[in-house]
Structures are given as structure tokens and as C-alpha cells.
Design an enzyme around this catalytic site. Sequence first.
Site, PDB file in Angstrom:
ATOM      1  N   GLU A  58      -4.329   5.940   4.720  1.00  0.00           N
ATOM      2  CA  GLU A  58      -3.232   5.820   3.834  1.00  0.00           C
ATOM      3  C   GLU A  58      -3.323   4.728   2.906  1.00  0.00           C
ATOM      4  O   GLU A  58      -4.230   3.782   3.027  1.00  0.00           O
ATOM      5  CB  GLU A  58      -2.060   5.483   4.750  1.00  0.00           C
TER       6      GLU A  58
ATOM      7  N   ASP B 101       4.620   1.109   4.330  1.00  0.00           N
ATOM      8  CA  ASP B 101       5.589   0.365   3.558  1.00  0.00           C
ATOM      9  C   ASP B 101       6.866   0.434   4.598  1.00  0.00           C
ATOM     10  O   ASP B 101       6.840  -0.274   5.502  1.00  0.00           O
ATOM     11  CB  ASP B 101       6.025   0.921   2.210  1.00  0.00           C
TER      12      ASP B 101
HETATM   13  P1  IMP Z   1       6.679   4.720   3.162  1.00  0.00           P
HETATM   14  O1  IMP Z   1       6.757   6.159   3.736  1.00  0.00           O
HETATM   15  O2  IMP Z   1       7.877   4.060   2.880  1.00  0.00           O
HETATM   16  O3  IMP Z   1       5.720   3.798   4.346  1.00  0.00           O
HETATM   17  O4  IMP Z   1       5.848   4.701   2.041  1.00  0.00           O
HETATM   18  C1  IMP Z   1       4.801   5.771   1.973  1.00  0.00           C
HETATM   19  C2  IMP Z   1       4.326   5.759   0.687  1.00  0.00           C
HETATM   20  O5  IMP Z   1       5.108   5.199  -0.591  1.00  0.00           O
HETATM   21  C3  IMP Z   1       2.932   5.431   0.314  1.00  0.00           C
HETATM   22  O6  IMP Z   1       1.897   6.261   0.604  1.00  0.00           O
HETATM   23  C4  IMP Z   1       2.786   5.187  -1.208  1.00  0.00           C
HETATM   24  O7  IMP Z   1       2.563   6.474  -1.875  1.00  0.00           O
HETATM   25  C5  IMP Z   1       4.308   4.856  -1.698  1.00  0.00           C
HETATM   26  N1  IMP Z   1       4.303   3.370  -1.706  1.00  0.00           N
HETATM   27  C6  IMP Z   1       4.933   2.406  -0.941  1.00  0.00           C
HETATM   28  N2  IMP Z   1       5.054   1.156  -1.200  1.00  0.00           N
HETATM   29  C7  IMP Z   1       4.370   1.083  -2.612  1.00  0.00           C
HETATM   30  C8  IMP Z   1       3.985   0.188  -3.565  1.00  0.00           C
HETATM   31  O8  IMP Z   1       4.224  -0.829  -3.290  1.00  0.00           O
HETATM   32  N3  IMP Z   1       3.307   0.851  -4.596  1.00  0.00           N
HETATM   33  C9  IMP Z   1       3.191   2.094  -4.843  1.00  0.00           C
HETATM   34  N4  IMP Z   1       3.599   3.008  -3.835  1.00  0.00           N
HETATM   35  C10 IMP Z   1       4.226   2.649  -2.790  1.00  0.00           C
END
Ligand code: IMP
Length: 186
Positions: free
Chosen positions: A109, A113
Amino acid sequence: MKPSKNRLQIQDKYFVPYLSEQEMQQRVQELGKQIATDYSDKKPLLLCILNGSFVFAADLVRTMDTVCQVSFLKYSSYVKDKSSEEAKDLLGIKGLNEELKDRHLIVVEDIVDTGTTMNKLLKELDTHHPASIEIATCLFKPDALKFDISPKYVAFSIPNHFVIGYGLDYDNYGRHLSGIYIVDED
Ligand code: IMP
């Protein structure tokens, strides 16, 4: 607004350098070597999550001196700079050529986040009865995490701020930057 020659404007946001190209390269190389050692006799299958992991995955696999396979999955849970509750499966497991049963899987990944995407994917992968599943992520925001997920291979843990570069985007811009830039709220 602070003047800075390294400040970048992307759409309506400003970003400043956070991790340099050299720092990324050095740390990703260390991580790749560690993974190669841990998986030396396991022929792992790396499942790289598009779009964001394409730079990290490309650098990581080229430092891994071990027999492995590489495939791609596409999920999306971000709209501009906000995480949405739903991780949309755009190019899923069904499209893979590889059998997952009894394989050692490494999910690659760009960033973990909230963990929404990873939580959904891990559950789905588990139903295919792999031998093991671990996460290799370029960036990890521990303060944003909402699920019980612990990535084993993390290049950098970072604070809960929006970042771009090294594959990560804002509104699909900024992926080409060789280092990581962090949003400048000032
Ligand atoms: P999650 O499902 O919230 O963990 O986020 C996963 C996806 O969100 C990642 O694979 C990224 O594509 C996008 N993402 C999360 N945080 C960021 C950031 O700070 N910048 C850019 N993309 C992000």
C-alpha cells in the site's frame, strides 16, 4: 502565508517538502532487504494496491533479491483529500490470475490512514485461505487508524496530515513527485 521556494501549489492547497527522495530511497531499500530476508524460502505474492502504490511497489520489488510474484488490485476510498467510509473495489481479487490459497501474501500500500481499505481487503483475502498475509506500506498514520490493523513493514510512520508525492495524490495530482510533501495549513 510563509514564502518558500519549495512550497508547491496543487489545486487549492499548498504543500511543503517532508521526506526527500534520498530518504525515501534509502528507507525503501532497507525495507525491501528485510522483506526479502523474511520471505527467502516463501515465494511471496505481492498484491500492490493501485493507484497510489505504483511508485513504492516499483522501488520496493527492485530491492527484493528473492523469488516473488507481483499483481495489482484497485481500490479507492478517497475523494480529493477526504477518506470515505466505503472502500470501492474497482479491480478486484476475482481478476487475479494467481490462486491465493496457501500463498504467502504481502499487500503493498502507499499509505494506511483510517485503515478502511485495508480492513475490507484483509477480510476478503482471508476468505481465500492464504498461508499468511502481511502489509507493506510506504506510510502509516497511526493516529488516524480506526481498525485493528498492524502493518508489519512500514517505511515511515507520519502524523495525521495530508501528504502527496511518491505515488500519493491530491485530486490525482502530485503522484510524480520523488519525495513526500505535506500539506501546509499556514
Ligand atoms: P484508508 O482506507 O483511510 O486507510 O486510506 C487508504 C487510501 O486513501 C490510501 O491508499 C490512499 O490512496 C488514500 N490516502 C490516505 N491518506 C492519504 C494522504 O495523506 N494523501 C493521499 N492519499 C491518502
